[in-house]
Write a protein that holds these residues in place. Structure first.
Motif, PDB file in Angstrom:
ATOM      1  N   VAL A 108     -27.753 -10.162 -44.830  1.00  0.00           N
ATOM      2  CA  VAL A 108     -28.420 -10.156 -46.124  1.00  0.00           C
ATOM      3  C   VAL A 108     -27.866  -8.991 -46.942  1.00  0.00           C
ATOM      4  CG1 VAL A 108     -30.644 -10.028 -47.312  1.00  0.00           C
ATOM      5  CG2 VAL A 108     -30.491 -11.132 -45.067  1.00  0.00           C
ATOM      6  N   LYS A 109     -27.516  -9.277 -48.191  1.00  0.00           N
ATOM      7  CA  LYS A 109     -26.984  -8.248 -49.082  1.00  0.00           C
ATOM      8  C   LYS A 109     -27.987  -7.107 -49.269  1.00  0.00           C
ATOM      9  CE  LYS A 109     -24.344 -11.444 -51.997  1.00  0.00           C
ATOM     10  NZ  LYS A 109     -24.290 -12.061 -53.335  1.00  0.00           N
ATOM     11  N   PRO A 110     -27.500  -5.926 -49.646  1.00  0.00           N
ATOM     12  CA  PRO A 110     -28.419  -4.849 -49.997  1.00  0.00           C
ATOM     13  C   PRO A 110     -29.427  -5.323 -51.049  1.00  0.00           C
ATOM     14  CG  PRO A 110     -26.203  -3.994 -49.814  1.00  0.00           C
ATOM     15  CD  PRO A 110     -26.095  -5.505 -49.709  1.00  0.00           C
ATOM     16  N   PHE A 111     -30.686  -5.012 -50.823  1.00  0.00           N
ATOM     17  CA  PHE A 111     -31.821  -5.414 -51.649  1.00  0.00           C
ATOM     18  C   PHE A 111     -32.014  -6.931 -51.722  1.00  0.00           C
ATOM     19  CE2 PHE A 111     -31.926  -1.252 -54.327  1.00  0.00           C
ATOM     20  CZ  PHE A 111     -32.664  -0.637 -53.327  1.00  0.00           C
ATOM     21  N   GLY A 112     -31.309  -7.690 -50.895  1.00  0.00           N
ATOM     22  CA  GLY A 112     -31.467  -9.139 -50.865  1.00  0.00           C
ATOM     23  C   GLY A 112     -32.682  -9.549 -50.046  1.00  0.00           C
ATOM     24  N   THR A 113     -33.108 -10.792 -50.239  1.00  0.00           N
ATOM     25  CA  THR A 113     -34.275 -11.330 -49.544  1.00  0.00           C
ATOM     26  C   THR A 113     -33.995 -12.760 -49.121  1.00  0.00           C
ATOM     27  OG1 THR A 113     -35.778  -9.977 -50.870  1.00  0.00           O
ATOM     28  CG2 THR A 113     -36.731 -11.911 -49.797  1.00  0.00           C
ATOM     29  N   ILE A 114     -34.512 -13.133 -47.954  1.00  0.00           N
ATOM     30  CA  ILE A 114     -34.525 -14.540 -47.551  1.00  0.00           C
ATOM     31  C   ILE A 114     -35.964 -14.909 -47.219  1.00  0.00           C
ATOM     32  CG2 ILE A 114     -32.142 -14.574 -46.742  1.00  0.00           C
ATOM     33  CD1 ILE A 114     -34.343 -14.926 -44.018  1.00  0.00           C
ATOM     34  N   GLU A 115     -36.264 -16.195 -47.295  1.00  0.00           N
ATOM     35  CA  GLU A 115     -37.621 -16.662 -47.029  1.00  0.00           C
ATOM     36  C   GLU A 115     -37.600 -17.911 -46.168  1.00  0.00           C
ATOM     37  OE1 GLU A 115     -38.995 -17.343 -50.997  1.00  0.00           O
ATOM     38  OE2 GLU A 115     -39.638 -15.268 -51.253  1.00  0.00           O
ATOM     39  N   ILE A 116     -38.644 -18.068 -45.387  1.00  0.00           N
ATOM     40  CA  ILE A 116     -38.909 -19.279 -44.616  1.00  0.00           C
ATOM     41  C   ILE A 116     -40.234 -19.814 -45.129  1.00  0.00           C
ATOM     42  CG2 ILE A 116     -39.386 -20.243 -42.330  1.00  0.00           C
ATOM     43  CD1 ILE A 116     -36.569 -19.070 -42.512  1.00  0.00           C
ATOM     44  N   PHE A 117     -40.285 -21.104 -45.440  1.00  0.00           N
ATOM     45  CA  PHE A 117     -41.508 -21.710 -45.966  1.00  0.00           C
ATOM     46  C   PHE A 117     -42.050 -22.738 -44.978  1.00  0.00           C
ATOM     47  CE2 PHE A 117     -43.746 -25.000 -48.438  1.00  0.00           C
ATOM     48  CZ  PHE A 117     -44.758 -24.212 -48.971  1.00  0.00           C
ATOM     49  N   ILE A 118     -43.332 -22.610 -44.641  1.00  0.00           N
ATOM     50  CA  ILE A 118     -44.046 -23.569 -43.807  1.00  0.00           C
ATOM     51  C   ILE A 118     -45.075 -24.249 -44.714  1.00  0.00           C
ATOM     52  CG2 ILE A 118     -45.439 -23.929 -41.725  1.00  0.00           C
ATOM     53  CD1 ILE A 118     -42.798 -22.548 -41.050  1.00  0.00           C
ATOM     54  N   PRO A 119     -44.948 -25.553 -44.977  1.00  0.00           N
ATOM     55  CA  PRO A 119     -45.892 -26.221 -45.875  1.00  0.00           C
ATOM     56  C   PRO A 119     -47.308 -26.278 -45.306  1.00  0.00           C
ATOM     57  CG  PRO A 119     -44.048 -27.671 -45.310  1.00  0.00           C
ATOM     58  CD  PRO A 119     -43.915 -26.446 -44.486  1.00  0.00           C
ATOM     59  N   VAL A 120     -48.278 -26.453 -46.174  1.00  0.00           N
ATOM     60  CA  VAL A 120     -49.692 -26.480 -45.785  1.00  0.00           C
ATOM     61  C   VAL A 120     -49.977 -27.586 -44.762  1.00  0.00           C
ATOM     62  CG1 VAL A 120     -50.510 -27.943 -47.685  1.00  0.00           C
ATOM     63  CG2 VAL A 120     -52.032 -26.229 -46.710  1.00  0.00           C
ATOM     64  N   LYS A 121     -49.269 -28.698 -44.841  1.00  0.00           N
ATOM     65  CA  LYS A 121     -49.521 -29.811 -43.917  1.00  0.00           C
ATOM     66  C   LYS A 121     -48.918 -29.588 -42.526  1.00  0.00           C
ATOM     67  CE  LYS A 121     -50.313 -33.452 -47.230  1.00  0.00           C
ATOM     68  NZ  LYS A 121     -49.971 -34.798 -47.670  1.00  0.00           N
ATOM     69  N   ASP A 122     -48.063 -28.573 -42.383  1.00  0.00           N
ATOM     70  CA  ASP A 122     -47.453 -28.271 -41.087  1.00  0.00           C
ATOM     71  C   ASP A 122     -48.360 -27.299 -40.347  1.00  0.00           C
ATOM     72  OD1 ASP A 122     -45.987 -27.477 -38.883  1.00  0.00           O
ATOM     73  OD2 ASP A 122     -44.150 -27.082 -40.006  1.00  0.00           O
ATOM     74  N   VAL A 123     -49.204 -27.810 -39.469  1.00  0.00           N
ATOM     75  CA  VAL A 123     -50.175 -26.980 -38.748  1.00  0.00           C
ATOM     76  C   VAL A 123     -49.756 -26.755 -37.293  1.00  0.00           C
ATOM     77  CG1 VAL A 123     -52.085 -27.574 -40.273  1.00  0.00           C
ATOM     78  CG2 VAL A 123     -51.640 -28.978 -38.250  1.00  0.00           C
ATOM     79  N   ARG A 124     -48.454 -26.941 -37.003  1.00  0.00           N
ATOM     80  CA  ARG A 124     -47.974 -26.762 -35.629  1.00  0.00           C
ATOM     81  C   ARG A 124     -48.229 -25.360 -35.095  1.00  0.00           C
ATOM     82  NH1 ARG A 124     -41.879 -28.152 -35.954  1.00  0.00           N
ATOM     83  NH2 ARG A 124     -42.161 -26.983 -37.884  1.00  0.00           N
ATOM     84  N   GLY A 125     -48.249 -24.366 -35.963  1.00  0.00           N
ATOM     85  CA  GLY A 125     -48.457 -22.989 -35.517  1.00  0.00           C
ATOM     86  C   GLY A 125     -49.885 -22.696 -35.110  1.00  0.00           C
ATOM     87  N   GLY A 126     -50.830 -23.305 -35.784  1.00  0.00           N
ATOM     88  CA  GLY A 126     -52.228 -23.097 -35.449  1.00  0.00           C
ATOM     89  C   GLY A 126     -52.780 -21.778 -35.938  1.00  0.00           C
ATOM     90  N   THR A 127     -53.916 -21.389 -35.368  1.00  0.00           N
ATOM     91  CA  THR A 127     -54.637 -20.202 -35.830  1.00  0.00           C
ATOM     92  C   THR A 127     -54.022 -18.887 -35.358  1.00  0.00           C
ATOM     93  OG1 THR A 127     -56.130 -20.348 -33.952  1.00  0.00           O
ATOM     94  CG2 THR A 127     -56.836 -21.434 -35.987  1.00  0.00           C
ATOM     95  N   GLY A 128     -53.128 -18.932 -34.399  1.00  0.00           N
ATOM     96  CA  GLY A 128     -52.517 -17.699 -33.888  1.00  0.00           C
ATOM     97  C   GLY A 128     -51.007 -17.731 -33.952  1.00  0.00           C
ATOM     98  N   ALA A 129     -50.451 -18.383 -34.968  1.00  0.00           N
ATOM     99  CA  ALA A 129     -48.999 -18.487 -35.109  1.00  0.00           C
ATOM    100  C   ALA A 129     -48.380 -17.126 -35.389  1.00  0.00           C
ATOM    101  CB  ALA A 129     -48.659 -19.469 -36.230  1.00  0.00           C
ATOM    102  N   ASN A 130     -47.078 -17.017 -35.147  1.00  0.00           N
ATOM    103  CA  ASN A 130     -46.374 -15.779 -35.442  1.00  0.00           C
ATOM    104  C   ASN A 130     -44.878 -16.016 -35.545  1.00  0.00           C
ATOM    105  OD1 ASN A 130     -45.064 -14.973 -32.662  1.00  0.00           O
ATOM    106  ND2 ASN A 130     -47.144 -15.661 -32.216  1.00  0.00           N
ATOM    107  N   PHE A 131     -44.224 -15.066 -36.184  1.00  0.00           N
ATOM    108  CA  PHE A 131     -42.763 -15.026 -36.260  1.00  0.00           C
ATOM    109  C   PHE A 131     -42.273 -13.795 -35.520  1.00  0.00           C
ATOM    110  CE2 PHE A 131     -43.368 -17.676 -40.034  1.00  0.00           C
ATOM    111  CZ  PHE A 131     -42.277 -18.520 -39.993  1.00  0.00           C
ATOM    112  N   VAL A 132     -41.082 -13.893 -34.957  1.00  0.00           N
ATOM    113  CA  VAL A 132     -40.349 -12.740 -34.460  1.00  0.00           C
ATOM    114  C   VAL A 132     -39.037 -12.701 -35.237  1.00  0.00           C
ATOM    115  CG1 VAL A 132     -39.149 -11.705 -32.498  1.00  0.00           C
ATOM    116  CG2 VAL A 132     -41.404 -12.734 -32.182  1.00  0.00           C
ATOM    117  N   VAL A 133     -38.763 -11.551 -35.846  1.00  0.00           N
ATOM    118  CA  VAL A 133     -37.545 -11.351 -36.626  1.00  0.00           C
ATOM    119  C   VAL A 133     -36.782 -10.192 -35.997  1.00  0.00           C
ATOM    120  CG1 VAL A 133     -36.601 -10.755 -38.900  1.00  0.00           C
ATOM    121  CG2 VAL A 133     -38.688 -12.155 -38.728  1.00  0.00           C
TER     122      VAL A 133
END
Length: 174
Positions: A108-133
């Motif tokens: 990622v470039k200096p001061f750059g940003t990337i995003e991941i979007f999970i739509p509202v209808k995608d409930v695969r993560g559930g109430t305790g979902a998480n990301f590791v980066v």
């Protein structure tokens, strides 16, 4: 206000979206302007963030559930150094990996940003979902900023809140 409840707001729209998260392969396409070539030098600094997210929240135990869209944002806070992203993985409440977003590292470039979007209808993560980066850099650098924004609601109530990434650090004594 920070943490799990940054803002409570009335939002327009239904929040409906596709049934699954954006495909991992689209990350490089969607954020081509934020990416740069991987540095030739070896990485000398690295770290990882744990980001709790909530694709669903129990409003009343066992009875009412509110579903939320999730936007994970990874910001390179360095003005001069590229940020190497080695891993972006999404996990469900049981700790099972739902999606791996990187097949290979990206920078990622200096001061750059990337995003991941999970739509509202995608409930695969559930109430305790998480990301590791997991990230790295080739020289001393500013620590990245990793956050998730959840937006959704139930009935006529709409909510938005932020969850901040926390560095993964080993604790304990030897």
């Amino acid at each position: 206000m920070r943490g799990a409840a940054l803002a409570l707001a009335l939002l327009g729209g239904s929040g409906a979206g596709a049934a699954a998260a954006e495909p991992a392969s689209s990350l490089e396409q969607n954020f081509a302007d934020s990416l740069t070539a991987l540095p030739a030098e070896p990485a000398t600094v690295s770290g990882a963030f744990y980001v709790p997210v909530y694709s669903s929240v129990a409003m009343t135990p066992g009875k009412i559930r509110a579903d939320f869209s999730v936007t994970l944002s990874v910001h390179n806070a360095s003005e001069t150094q590229p940020l190497i992203l080695k891993r972006i993985d999404y996990f469900d409440t049981a700790g099972a990996r739902v999606e791996a977003y990187l097949k290979q590292p990206v920078a990622v470039k200096p001061f750059g940003t990337i995003e991941i979007f999970i739509p509202v209808k995608d409930v695969r993560g559930g109430t305790g979902a998480n990301f590791v980066v997991a990230w790295a850099a080739t020289a001393e650098t500013a620590e990245p900023v990793v956050e998730a924004l959840m937006v959704g609601g139930i009935g006529s109530g709409h909510y938005a809140f932020i969850s901040q990434g926390r560095p993964i650090r080993l604790v304990g004594s030897k």
